[in-house]
Motif scaffolding. Sequence first.
Motif, mmCIF file in Angstrom:
data_model
loop_
_atom_site.group_PDB
_atom_site.id
_atom_site.type_symbol
_atom_site.label_atom_id
_atom_site.label_comp_id
_atom_site.label_asym_id
_atom_site.label_seq_id
_atom_site.Cartn_x
_atom_site.Cartn_y
_atom_site.Cartn_z
ATOM 1 N N GLU A 79 0.651 -1.284 -0.103
ATOM 2 C CA GLU A 79 0.066 0.292 -0.148
ATOM 3 C C GLU A 79 1.056 1.159 -0.280
ATOM 4 O O GLU A 79 0.435 2.237 -1.052
ATOM 5 C CB GLU A 79 -0.860 -0.125 0.805
ATOM 6 N N TRP B 150 -1.417 6.498 -6.161
ATOM 7 C CA TRP B 150 -2.543 6.530 -5.878
ATOM 8 C C TRP B 150 -2.751 7.161 -4.670
ATOM 9 O O TRP B 150 -2.199 7.477 -3.609
ATOM 10 C CB TRP B 150 -3.050 4.152 -5.489
ATOM 11 N N SER C 107 -6.384 5.446 0.873
ATOM 12 C CA SER C 107 -8.159 4.731 0.926
ATOM 13 C C SER C 107 -7.717 3.549 -0.893
ATOM 14 O O SER C 107 -8.012 2.861 -0.984
ATOM 15 C CB SER C 107 -9.345 5.593 0.224
ATOM 16 N N ALA C 108 -7.891 4.319 -2.150
ATOM 17 C CA ALA C 108 -7.561 3.961 -2.928
ATOM 18 C C ALA C 108 -6.382 2.408 -3.479
ATOM 19 O O ALA C 108 -6.460 1.648 -3.794
ATOM 20 C CB ALA C 108 -7.327 4.876 -4.369
ATOM 21 N N GLU D 139 -5.793 0.603 -0.558
ATOM 22 C CA GLU D 139 -5.983 0.033 -0.476
ATOM 23 C C GLU D 139 -7.125 -1.253 -0.907
ATOM 24 O O GLU D 139 -7.085 -2.326 -0.593
ATOM 25 C CB GLU D 139 -6.188 0.399 1.188
ATOM 26 N N HIS D 140 -7.898 -0.141 -1.293
ATOM 27 C CA HIS D 140 -8.984 -0.837 -1.750
ATOM 28 C C HIS D 140 -8.621 -1.508 -2.894
ATOM 29 O O HIS D 140 -8.620 -2.355 -3.319
ATOM 30 C CB HIS D 140 -9.680 0.042 -2.564
ATOM 31 N N ARG E 290 -7.340 -4.713 -1.640
ATOM 32 C CA ARG E 290 -8.026 -5.643 -1.119
ATOM 33 C C ARG E 290 -8.820 -6.283 -2.609
ATOM 34 O O ARG E 290 -9.338 -7.427 -2.644
ATOM 35 C CB ARG E 290 -9.245 -5.152 -0.818
ATOM 36 N N LEU E 291 -9.162 -5.584 -4.164
ATOM 37 C CA LEU E 291 -10.171 -6.358 -4.692
ATOM 38 C C LEU E 291 -9.128 -7.374 -5.066
ATOM 39 O O LEU E 291 -9.933 -7.545 -5.676
ATOM 40 C CB LEU E 291 -10.526 -4.853 -6.480
ATOM 41 N N ASP F 18 -8.979 -10.811 -2.682
ATOM 42 C CA ASP F 18 -10.558 -10.905 -2.331
ATOM 43 C C ASP F 18 -11.427 -11.296 -4.029
ATOM 44 O O ASP F 18 -11.517 -12.407 -3.967
ATOM 45 C CB ASP F 18 -11.837 -10.012 -2.253
ATOM 46 N N LEU G 44 -17.066 4.054 -7.895
ATOM 47 C CA LEU G 44 -16.539 4.706 -6.531
ATOM 48 C C LEU G 44 -16.061 5.864 -6.870
ATOM 49 O O LEU G 44 -15.071 5.945 -6.041
ATOM 50 C CB LEU G 44 -15.158 3.067 -6.382
ATOM 51 N N PHE H 58 -12.732 6.216 -8.371
ATOM 52 C CA PHE H 58 -11.160 6.333 -8.434
ATOM 53 C C PHE H 58 -10.830 5.788 -9.749
ATOM 54 O O PHE H 58 -10.357 5.091 -10.815
ATOM 55 C CB PHE H 58 -11.320 4.868 -7.559
#
Length: 85
Positions: free
Chosen positions: A37, A46, A49-50, A52-53, A56-57, A60, A83, A85
């Motif tokens: 990150e 980035w 927040s982006a 981290e997202h 995670r994407l 996941d 969203l 981004f």
Amino acid sequence: MNTPDSITNLVEEYKTILKPAVKISADYINLDSDKIEDLLVAEGEWTPSAAEHLLRLSKDYGSFMLRNALALSLALEIEDGALGF
């Protein structure tokens, strides 16, 4: 947009950026999520927040689902999602 070339170039760019946070051995790959990150923020420009997202994407959903999501978004000409981004 030449999709295969743009994806290949982007993958290589991320491999270079994230090299300090990824340790690959014969048995496993060790990822330092916090460092990934931080590198995405510092080198990939980035927001925290982006970054981290995005990580995670990736964790996941993995490349199979995300590859299909990419193809679908390109076919539907969706460049920036809901969203923002």
